[in-house]
Enzyme design. Structure first.
Site, PDB file in Angstrom:
ATOM      1  CG  ASP A  36      -2.769  -4.220  -4.867  1.00 28.90           C
ATOM      2  OD1 ASP A  36      -2.506  -3.258  -4.124  1.00 28.90           O
ATOM      3  OD2 ASP A  36      -3.296  -4.060  -5.995  1.00 28.90           O
ATOM      4  CB  SER A  37      -6.589  -2.673  -2.871  1.00 31.66           C
ATOM      5  OG  SER A  37      -5.968  -1.967  -3.929  1.00 31.66           O
ATOM      6  N   GLY A  69      -7.703   3.309  -1.036  1.00 30.11           N
ATOM      7  CA  GLY A  69      -7.230   4.689  -0.859  1.00 30.11           C
ATOM      8  C   GLY A  69      -8.128   5.610  -0.046  1.00 30.11           C
ATOM      9  CB  CYS A  99      -1.486  -2.622  -1.427  1.00 26.88           C
ATOM     10  SG  CYS A  99      -2.709  -1.304  -1.246  1.00 26.88           S
ATOM     11  CB  THR A 101      -3.567   2.222   0.634  1.00 30.10           C
ATOM     12  OG1 THR A 101      -3.452   2.904  -0.614  1.00 30.10           O
ATOM     13  CG2 THR A 101      -4.504   2.980   1.538  1.00 30.10           C
ATOM     14  CD  GLU A 178      -9.151  -0.652 -11.228  1.00 34.81           C
ATOM     15  OE1 GLU A 178     -10.345  -0.910 -11.424  1.00 34.81           O
ATOM     16  OE2 GLU A 178      -8.458  -1.192 -10.342  1.00 34.81           O
ATOM     17  CB  CYS A 227      -0.665   4.268  -6.012  1.00 31.84           C
ATOM     18  SG  CYS A 227      -2.145   3.327  -6.433  1.00 31.84           S
ATOM     19  CG  HIS A 229      -4.070   0.898  -9.591  1.00 27.99           C
ATOM     20  ND1 HIS A 229      -4.116   0.149  -8.448  1.00 27.99           N
ATOM     21  CD2 HIS A 229      -5.188   0.580 -10.293  1.00 27.99           C
ATOM     22  CE1 HIS A 229      -5.203  -0.583  -8.455  1.00 27.99           C
ATOM     23  NE2 HIS A 229      -5.876  -0.344  -9.562  1.00 27.99           N
TER      24      HIS A 229
HETATM   25  N1  DGL Z   1      -3.098  -0.564  -4.696  1.00 31.78           N
HETATM   26  C1  DGL Z   1      -3.350   0.644  -3.959  1.00 31.78           C
HETATM   27  C2  DGL Z   1      -2.048   1.271  -3.473  1.00 31.78           C
HETATM   28  O1  DGL Z   1      -0.952   0.870  -3.858  1.00 31.78           O
HETATM   29  C3  DGL Z   1      -4.074   1.657  -4.793  1.00 31.78           C
HETATM   30  C4  DGL Z   1      -5.486   1.365  -5.146  1.00 31.78           C
HETATM   31  C5  DGL Z   1      -6.447   1.505  -4.004  1.00 31.78           C
HETATM   32  O2  DGL Z   1      -6.776   2.645  -3.617  1.00 31.78           O
HETATM   33  O3  DGL Z   1      -6.862   0.476  -3.508  1.00 31.78           O
HETATM   34  O4  DGL Z   1      -2.113   2.171  -2.671  1.00 31.78           O
END
Ligand code: DGL
Length: 309
Positions: A36-37, A69, A99, A101, A178, A227, A229
């Site tokens: 993931d990011s 994102g 993730c 994105t 966050e 997303c 998060h």
């Molecule tokens: N984890 C990213 C997603 O699911 C969201 C956070 C980001 O923008 O990196 O799209």
């Protein structure tokens, strides 16, 4: 070449099982690669651990480049390429792009380039949403990159072209998740539960209302948290959308897809295999990652390393 040589796996049981594409039980104890990011994909890793307790996992959180994102899809595809290449060097047997994105930017690319099964989080979430909606009006909230790619609309309408999809980018939710997480204490469950509304400060509520009111006016009965998060903000989002709107998070659905892929390919770990969990982050702040990870996973993140790809 006889048919045994042509077929890398032996079909077991009846011929029907072979025709349905289920491979024989050839065990493979290699890890599943998950990335993931940043932190968010740990919620997906947690569901995979629950569904597949014998499987080892190698997790990479690209916190150095988070958020993905607002970046261009080309740039994010470059990250997907580098991370998958690194995971292949670590001999993973399957890759989960945890993730949204990164799935939007690089799933098709990764599936074409790498010789192991690669799955993302969009299709499973779309499937769950299409199943859940009654009035066939589905909302999607996600990062700018995911919304602009149109992947959720395409995936949902590929399942049922009669569903109307309303998508909106909610980039500040990543920031709020966050920030809220750093403010809150205790296991992640209490942070995400309805009882945890203490952390929701009035400005969070205001931002959520600005983002979500237009979707409420569209009369959606299902909302995809597009997303990784956003499941962390379930109580905030659910509070604004109201009880009648079903919130969809793809984590459990992704874990079910992992079971399906490993079983069909005949590459599950052996029963009783002691899983190894390794964690890597591109952030230098290992303590921050560890604090969050331990709250999601509920066990010590002893094997956490910093790595820049
Ligand atoms: N984890 C990213 C997603 O699911 C969201 C956070 C980001 O923008 O990196 O799209």
């Amino acid at each position: 070449m006889n048919s045994d040589q042509e077929q890398p796996y032996r079909f077991f049981g009846t011929q029907e099982e072979g025709i349905n594409g289920v491979r024989s039980a050839v065990f493979d104890n290699a890890p599943i690669g998950v990335f993931d990011s940043g932190f968010g994909g740990l919620t997906v890793a947690r569901e995979i651990m629950k569904a597949l307790p014998n499987e080892s996992i190698t997790y990479f959180g690209d916190t150095l480049h988070c958020p993905y994102g607002p970046r261009s899809l080309e740039e994010v595809q470059g990250f997907v390429d580098a991370i998958c290449t690194w995971l292949m060097d670590r001999k993973v047997k399957m890759i989960v792009i945890a993730c949204n994105t990164a799935t939007a930017a690089g799933l098709a690319f990764a599936q074409t380039k790498f010789p192991v099964p690669v799955i993302g989080v969009v299709e499973p979430g779309a499937r769950a949403a299409a199943r859940a909606t009654r009035n066939r009006r589905v909302g999607v909230i996600a990062t700018k990159g995911t919304v602009e790619s149109g992947v959720y609309t395409d995936a949902i309408r590929n399942i049922d072209a009669g569903i109307t999809v309303f998508s909106t980018a909610t980039p500040r939710f990543v920031e709020i998740a966050e920030m809220g997480l750093r403010m809150a204490k205790g296991p992640i469950e209490s942070y995400t539960s309805l009882a945890s509304q203490v952390y929701i400060r009035p400005e969070f509520q205001e931002i959520a209302q600005d983002y979500l009111d237009p979707l409420r006016r569209c009369d959606v009965d299902t909302l995809v948290l597009g997303c990784t998060h956003f499941p962390l903000l379930k109580s905030l989002i659910g509070g604004v959308m109201g009880r009648d709107v079903v919130l969809i998070s793809s984590a459990a659905e992704v874990a079910r897809d992992c079971v399906d892929v490993l079983t069909r390919q005949g590459i599950c770990a052996e029963q009783g295999h002691e899983p190894i969990y390794e964690f890597f982050t591109s952030s230098e702040d290992l303590d921050d990652f560890r604090r969050f990870g331990e709250r999601v996973l509920r066990f010590p993140l002893d094997d956490l390393q910093h790595i820049v790809l």
